[in-house]
Design a protein around this motif. Structure first.
Motif, PDB file in Angstrom:
ATOM      1  N   ALA A  51       0.829  -1.211   0.000  1.00 29.10           N
ATOM      2  CA  ALA A  51       0.000   0.000   0.000  1.00 29.10           C
ATOM      3  C   ALA A  51       0.862   1.259   0.000  1.00 29.10           C
ATOM      4  O   ALA A  51       0.512   2.272  -0.625  1.00 29.10           O
ATOM      5  N   CYS A  52       2.007   1.198   0.666  1.00 30.45           N
ATOM      6  CA  CYS A  52       2.908   2.358   0.691  1.00 30.45           C
ATOM      7  C   CYS A  52       3.652   2.507  -0.637  1.00 30.45           C
ATOM      8  O   CYS A  52       3.965   3.631  -1.055  1.00 30.45           O
ATOM      9  N   ASP A  76      -8.028  10.637   1.352  1.00 33.58           N
ATOM     10  CA  ASP A  76      -7.764   9.472   0.516  1.00 33.58           C
ATOM     11  C   ASP A  76      -7.818   8.207   1.365  1.00 33.58           C
ATOM     12  O   ASP A  76      -7.524   8.234   2.566  1.00 33.58           O
ATOM     13  N   VAL A  77      -8.185   7.102   0.736  1.00 29.20           N
ATOM     14  CA  VAL A  77      -8.298   5.810   1.422  1.00 29.20           C
ATOM     15  C   VAL A  77      -7.514   4.789   0.616  1.00 29.20           C
ATOM     16  O   VAL A  77      -7.730   4.643  -0.593  1.00 29.20           O
ATOM     17  N   VAL A  78      -6.596   4.070   1.278  1.00 34.15           N
ATOM     18  CA  VAL A  78      -5.742   3.110   0.593  1.00 34.15           C
ATOM     19  C   VAL A  78      -5.780   1.770   1.321  1.00 34.15           C
ATOM     20  O   VAL A  78      -6.024   1.706   2.527  1.00 34.15           O
ATOM     21  N   GLY A  79      -5.564   0.704   0.571  1.00 33.32           N
ATOM     22  CA  GLY A  79      -5.519  -0.609   1.207  1.00 33.32           C
ATOM     23  C   GLY A  79      -5.293  -1.713   0.202  1.00 33.32           C
ATOM     24  O   GLY A  79      -5.352  -1.499  -1.014  1.00 33.32           O
ATOM     25  N   GLU A  80      -5.041  -2.898   0.727  1.00 39.84           N
ATOM     26  CA  GLU A  80      -4.810  -4.065  -0.116  1.00 39.84           C
ATOM     27  C   GLU A  80      -6.140  -4.689  -0.514  1.00 39.84           C
ATOM     28  O   GLU A  80      -7.109  -4.663   0.245  1.00 39.84           O
ATOM     29  N   GLY A 102      -7.436  -7.124   1.804  1.00 39.15           N
ATOM     30  CA  GLY A 102      -7.826  -6.535   3.075  1.00 39.15           C
ATOM     31  C   GLY A 102      -9.168  -5.831   3.040  1.00 39.15           C
ATOM     32  O   GLY A 102      -9.581  -5.208   4.012  1.00 39.15           O
ATOM     33  N   GLY A 103      -9.872  -5.908   1.901  1.00 37.56           N
ATOM     34  CA  GLY A 103     -11.229  -5.372   1.836  1.00 37.56           C
ATOM     35  C   GLY A 103     -11.369  -3.992   1.243  1.00 37.56           C
ATOM     36  O   GLY A 103     -12.462  -3.412   1.268  1.00 37.56           O
ATOM     37  N   ILE A 104     -10.311  -3.433   0.642  1.00 36.99           N
ATOM     38  CA  ILE A 104     -10.389  -2.068   0.104  1.00 36.99           C
ATOM     39  C   ILE A 104     -11.422  -1.954  -1.023  1.00 36.99           C
ATOM     40  O   ILE A 104     -11.990  -0.881  -1.253  1.00 36.99           O
ATOM     41  N   SER A 134      -5.515  -0.541  -3.924  1.00 36.25           N
ATOM     42  CA  SER A 134      -6.239   0.544  -4.579  1.00 36.25           C
ATOM     43  C   SER A 134      -6.207   1.779  -3.702  1.00 36.25           C
ATOM     44  O   SER A 134      -6.117   1.693  -2.471  1.00 36.25           O
ATOM     45  N   LEU A 135      -6.291   2.947  -4.373  1.00 33.01           N
ATOM     46  CA  LEU A 135      -6.294   4.237  -3.708  1.00 33.01           C
ATOM     47  C   LEU A 135      -7.515   5.020  -4.181  1.00 33.01           C
ATOM     48  O   LEU A 135      -7.699   5.203  -5.381  1.00 33.01           O
ATOM     49  N   PHE A 136      -8.349   5.445  -3.229  1.00 33.68           N
ATOM     50  CA  PHE A 136      -9.562   6.190  -3.539  1.00 33.68           C
ATOM     51  C   PHE A 136      -9.499   7.577  -2.902  1.00 33.68           C
ATOM     52  O   PHE A 136      -8.840   7.767  -1.872  1.00 33.68           O
TER      53      PHE A 136
END
Length: 329
Positions: free
Chosen positions: A7-8, A101-105, A108-110, A134-136
């Motif tokens: 994610a980073c 912004d919201v980020v995750g794998e 992991g449920g993104i 993904s990054l939203f």
């Protein structure tokens, strides 16, 4: 510091080396720490790590609250109810229309985030995806405070208060039940000075306090500390509850009993770090004749570590899924 997390890596790809981020619920990641101005986390160990490098770090329960510094990025947690709590909390502490912004794998449920944002009445734009992440982008809106996240339920003749940010939210772990059953008959009738490590929602602390023991409860999670305090209050019981990375907040204090259902997961990874510290550093925190009692999944390699530290220990209970160990100083 471990290798950069997926994610980073996505954040670095999108924001570049000039990034000035304000991460919320971040993981431990060197690039992220270097490119952030401040952070918000329920994990006291992570906050201490950031603070040691001169970065501002705060808990969501701190007041007055630290001011926003940089682009807000929420790392989506495994428990989506916790993610909803963070979104609601951010809408309450930040000015309306603040970019978020919201980020995750993906694992992991993104991918559920667009639907969740829509249900909350928040906009959603997809910014990027890579590394199975993904990054939203969204913006904060006016929203009611997230009070409904706290859940009260009953177990073992106690009222328990829980939160999505606490391990085993809304239920009593089978291992904890086995441990309490296994010690009840042999527990001293005189008040003991007890340390509950990894207190979670406070079931162990409340159970012991109800029996007249003097309880200190610690947890690395601010959510757990708040839940434990609420549980004790709900049962009209007293106890000291502290944020602590295992024994870090306790200096040279000693106890008659150290008790724990230690975690062995960090998100989806198995980690023995906290449980090994719990065992290795227990002797200096035990009075003469004091005992360490822990419960663990039967497959975990704790007997070898207990043997190295205490030379002698016993298995109090074994139901094939969980084992309860007791070691004496």
């Amino acid at each position: 510091m471990s290798a950069q997390l997926p994610a980073c890596q996505l954040l670095e790809r999108f924001y570049g080396q000039s990034a000035h981020l304000w991460p919320v619920a971040p993981p431990a990641d060197g690039w992220l720490q270097a490119h952030s101005t401040a952070m918000i986390s329920g994990d006291v160990a992570l906050r201490e790590q950031w603070a040691s490098s001169g970065k501002s770090a705060a808990s969501p329960f701190d007041a007055p609250f630290v001011e926003q510094a940089g682009q807000v990025v929420l790392f989506w947690p495994k428990a989506h109810q916790l993610g909803i709590w963070w979104l609601t909390w951010l809408c309450n502490v930040l000015p309306e229309n603040t970019p978020l912004d919201v980020v995750g794998e993906h694992q992991g449920g993104i991918k559920r985030v667009p639907k969740i944002l829509s249900e909350l009445g928040m906009r959603c734009d997809k910014l990027d995806n890579a590394r199975r992440c993904s990054l939203f982008a969204t913006r904060t809106i006016a929203m009611e405070p997230p009070v409904n996240a706290w859940q009260t339920f009953e177990a073992l003749d106690l009222k328990l208060v829980s939160h999505p940010g606490v391990f085993g939210h809304g239920k009593v772990d089978e291992g904890t039940r086995l441990m309490l059953e296994s010690i009840e008959a042999s527990l001293s009738k005189k008040p003991l000075n007890v340390l509950d490590v990894g207190c979670g929602d406070g079931i162990i602390s409340a159970w012991l306090a109800q029996r007249g023991h003097q309880v200190t409860a610690v947890d690395v999670s601010a959510f757990a500390v708040e839940a434990c305090r609420r549980t004790l209050a709900a049962n009209q019981l007293s106890g000291r509850v502290l944020e602590s990375d295992v024994y870090s907040a306790l200096e040279n204090e000693q106890f008659d009993l150290i008790i724990s259902n230690p975690p062995f997961h960090q998100e989806r990874e198995i980690t023995y770090g906290p449980s090994h510290r719990l065992i290795s550093e227990a002797p200096p925190h035990l009075r003469a004749g004091g005992r360490l009692v822990i419960v663990a999944n039967g497959f975990l390699p704790y007997p070898d570590h207990l043997q190295r530290v205490f030379q002698d220990f016993e298995v109090l209970a074994d139901n094939r899924r969980f084992k309860v160990y007791r070691a004496a100083k």
